[in-house]
Design a protein around this motif. Structure first.
Motif, PDB file in Angstrom:
ATOM      1  N   UNK A  36       0.833  -1.187   0.000  1.00 36.91           N
ATOM      2  CA  UNK A  36       0.000   0.000   0.000  1.00 36.91           C
ATOM      3  C   UNK A  36       0.874   1.246   0.000  1.00 36.91           C
ATOM      4  N   UNK A  37       0.444   2.224  -0.750  1.00 36.39           N
ATOM      5  CA  UNK A  37       1.185   3.480  -0.770  1.00 36.39           C
ATOM      6  C   UNK A  37       0.494   4.494   0.146  1.00 36.39           C
ATOM      7  N   UNK A  38       1.295   5.387   0.672  1.00 34.47           N
ATOM      8  CA  UNK A  38       0.753   6.429   1.550  1.00 34.47           C
ATOM      9  C   UNK A  38      -0.051   7.420   0.705  1.00 34.47           C
ATOM     10  N   UNK A  39      -1.092   7.943   1.296  1.00 35.51           N
ATOM     11  CA  UNK A  39      -1.926   8.920   0.587  1.00 35.51           C
ATOM     12  C   UNK A  39      -1.131  10.201   0.350  1.00 35.51           C
ATOM     13  N   UNK A  40      -1.224  10.719  -0.851  1.00 39.77           N
ATOM     14  CA  UNK A  40      -0.511  11.949  -1.202  1.00 39.77           C
ATOM     15  C   UNK A  40      -1.174  13.135  -0.534  1.00 39.77           C
ATOM     16  N   UNK A  41      -0.348  14.061  -0.107  1.00 39.79           N
ATOM     17  CA  UNK A  41      -0.870  15.278   0.507  1.00 39.79           C
ATOM     18  C   UNK A  41      -1.584  16.107  -0.553  1.00 39.79           C
ATOM     19  N   UNK A  42      -2.666  16.777  -0.187  1.00 43.34           N
ATOM     20  CA  UNK A  42      -3.372  17.599  -1.182  1.00 43.34           C
ATOM     21  C   UNK A  42      -2.457  18.721  -1.682  1.00 43.34           C
ATOM     22  N   UNK A  43      -2.611  19.015  -2.942  1.00 39.42           N
ATOM     23  CA  UNK A  43      -1.777  20.036  -3.571  1.00 39.42           C
ATOM     24  C   UNK A  43      -2.182  21.447  -3.141  1.00 39.42           C
ATOM     25  N   UNK A  44      -3.449  21.662  -2.924  1.00 37.25           N
ATOM     26  CA  UNK A  44      -3.977  22.976  -2.568  1.00 37.25           C
ATOM     27  C   UNK A  44      -4.811  22.876  -1.305  1.00 37.25           C
ATOM     28  N   UNK A  45      -4.842  23.956  -0.515  1.00 37.45           N
ATOM     29  CA  UNK A  45      -5.682  23.975   0.681  1.00 37.45           C
ATOM     30  C   UNK A  45      -7.150  24.180   0.320  1.00 37.45           C
ATOM     31  N   UNK A  46      -7.397  25.140  -0.577  1.00 36.06           N
ATOM     32  CA  UNK A  46      -8.775  25.438  -0.993  1.00 36.06           C
ATOM     33  C   UNK A  46      -8.967  24.956  -2.424  1.00 36.06           C
ATOM     34  N   UNK A  47      -8.287  25.595  -3.341  1.00 36.29           N
ATOM     35  CA  UNK A  47      -8.286  25.208  -4.748  1.00 36.29           C
ATOM     36  C   UNK A  47      -7.165  25.975  -5.432  1.00 36.29           C
ATOM     37  N   UNK A  48      -6.940  25.660  -6.682  1.00 33.60           N
ATOM     38  CA  UNK A  48      -5.867  26.322  -7.428  1.00 33.60           C
ATOM     39  C   UNK A  48      -6.100  27.834  -7.516  1.00 33.60           C
ATOM     40  N   UNK A  49      -7.328  28.247  -7.662  1.00 34.20           N
ATOM     41  CA  UNK A  49      -7.676  29.669  -7.746  1.00 34.20           C
ATOM     42  C   UNK A  49      -7.938  30.245  -6.351  1.00 34.20           C
ATOM     43  N   UNK A  50      -8.546  29.458  -5.488  1.00 33.57           N
ATOM     44  CA  UNK A  50      -8.935  29.932  -4.162  1.00 33.57           C
ATOM     45  C   UNK A  50      -7.760  30.265  -3.254  1.00 33.57           C
ATOM     46  N   UNK A  51      -6.661  29.495  -3.334  1.00 34.95           N
ATOM     47  CA  UNK A  51      -5.510  29.738  -2.460  1.00 34.95           C
ATOM     48  C   UNK A  51      -4.916  31.135  -2.655  1.00 34.95           C
ATOM     49  N   UNK A  52      -4.618  31.555  -3.891  1.00 37.94           N
ATOM     50  CA  UNK A  52      -4.071  32.908  -4.064  1.00 37.94           C
ATOM     51  C   UNK A  52      -5.049  34.011  -3.671  1.00 37.94           C
ATOM     52  N   UNK A  53      -6.338  33.816  -3.966  1.00 38.66           N
ATOM     53  CA  UNK A  53      -7.330  34.821  -3.582  1.00 38.66           C
ATOM     54  C   UNK A  53      -7.434  34.932  -2.064  1.00 38.66           C
ATOM     55  N   UNK A  54      -7.398  33.812  -1.387  1.00 37.66           N
ATOM     56  CA  UNK A  54      -7.430  33.799   0.068  1.00 37.66           C
ATOM     57  C   UNK A  54      -6.198  34.520   0.631  1.00 37.66           C
ATOM     58  N   UNK A  55      -5.028  34.257   0.055  1.00 40.62           N
ATOM     59  CA  UNK A  55      -3.802  34.898   0.510  1.00 40.62           C
ATOM     60  C   UNK A  55      -3.865  36.412   0.320  1.00 40.62           C
ATOM     61  N   UNK A  56      -4.386  36.866  -0.812  1.00 41.65           N
ATOM     62  CA  UNK A  56      -4.523  38.309  -1.052  1.00 41.65           C
ATOM     63  C   UNK A  56      -5.475  38.946  -0.044  1.00 41.65           C
ATOM     64  N   UNK A  57      -6.590  38.277   0.222  1.00 41.08           N
ATOM     65  CA  UNK A  57      -7.563  38.790   1.176  1.00 41.08           C
ATOM     66  C   UNK A  57      -6.953  38.895   2.576  1.00 41.08           C
ATOM     67  N   UNK A  58      -6.275  37.858   3.017  1.00 41.38           N
ATOM     68  CA  UNK A  58      -5.668  37.848   4.348  1.00 41.38           C
ATOM     69  C   UNK A  58      -4.585  38.922   4.438  1.00 41.38           C
ATOM     70  N   UNK A  59      -3.779  39.070   3.400  1.00 41.14           N
ATOM     71  CA  UNK A  59      -2.729  40.087   3.396  1.00 41.14           C
ATOM     72  C   UNK A  59      -3.300  41.495   3.451  1.00 41.14           C
ATOM     73  N   UNK A  60      -4.343  41.751   2.670  1.00 39.06           N
ATOM     74  CA  UNK A  60      -4.971  43.072   2.664  1.00 39.06           C
ATOM     75  C   UNK A  60      -5.620  43.379   4.015  1.00 39.06           C
ATOM     76  N   UNK A  61      -6.268  42.388   4.596  1.00 35.79           N
ATOM     77  CA  UNK A  61      -6.899  42.586   5.906  1.00 35.79           C
ATOM     78  C   UNK A  61      -5.851  42.847   6.989  1.00 35.79           C
ATOM     79  N   UNK A  62      -4.736  42.142   6.928  1.00 37.78           N
ATOM     80  CA  UNK A  62      -3.670  42.348   7.910  1.00 37.78           C
ATOM     81  C   UNK A  62      -3.063  43.741   7.775  1.00 37.78           C
TER      82      UNK A  62
END
Length: 72
Positions: free
Chosen positions: A1-27
């Motif tokens: 059995x192989x170990x499960x691969x870690x997910x590539x993105x936390x939210x999605x390919x588009x959602x991760x950068x948008x989330x980062x921009x939002x958090x940075x602007x709010x901070x």
């Protein structure tokens, strides 16, 4: 059995950068608001400072930038 691969993105390919921009602007907005309150400025003065900082940061990335005498 192989170990499960870690997910590539936390939210999605588009959602991760948008989330980062939002958090940075709010901070940044929170930090500016705190600094202005500590200086004893009103809400109007705080908004003016936020606008001033935003405009100055955008002016550095404008399309009319010149570097070493050449327009970028």
């Amino acid at each position: 059995m192989s170990a499960a691969a870690a997910p590539k993105y936390l939210i999605s390919k588009v959602g991760d950068p948008l989330f980062a921009l939002f958090i940075g602007a709010a901070a940044a907005a929170t930090r500016i608001r705190r600094e202005e309150q500590e200086a004893g400025h009103s809400s109007t003065q705080t908004m003016e400072a936020l606008n001033r900082r935003l405009r100055s940061s955008l002016s550095w990335s404008g399309t009319g930038a010149v570097q070493d005498g050449k327009k970028l």
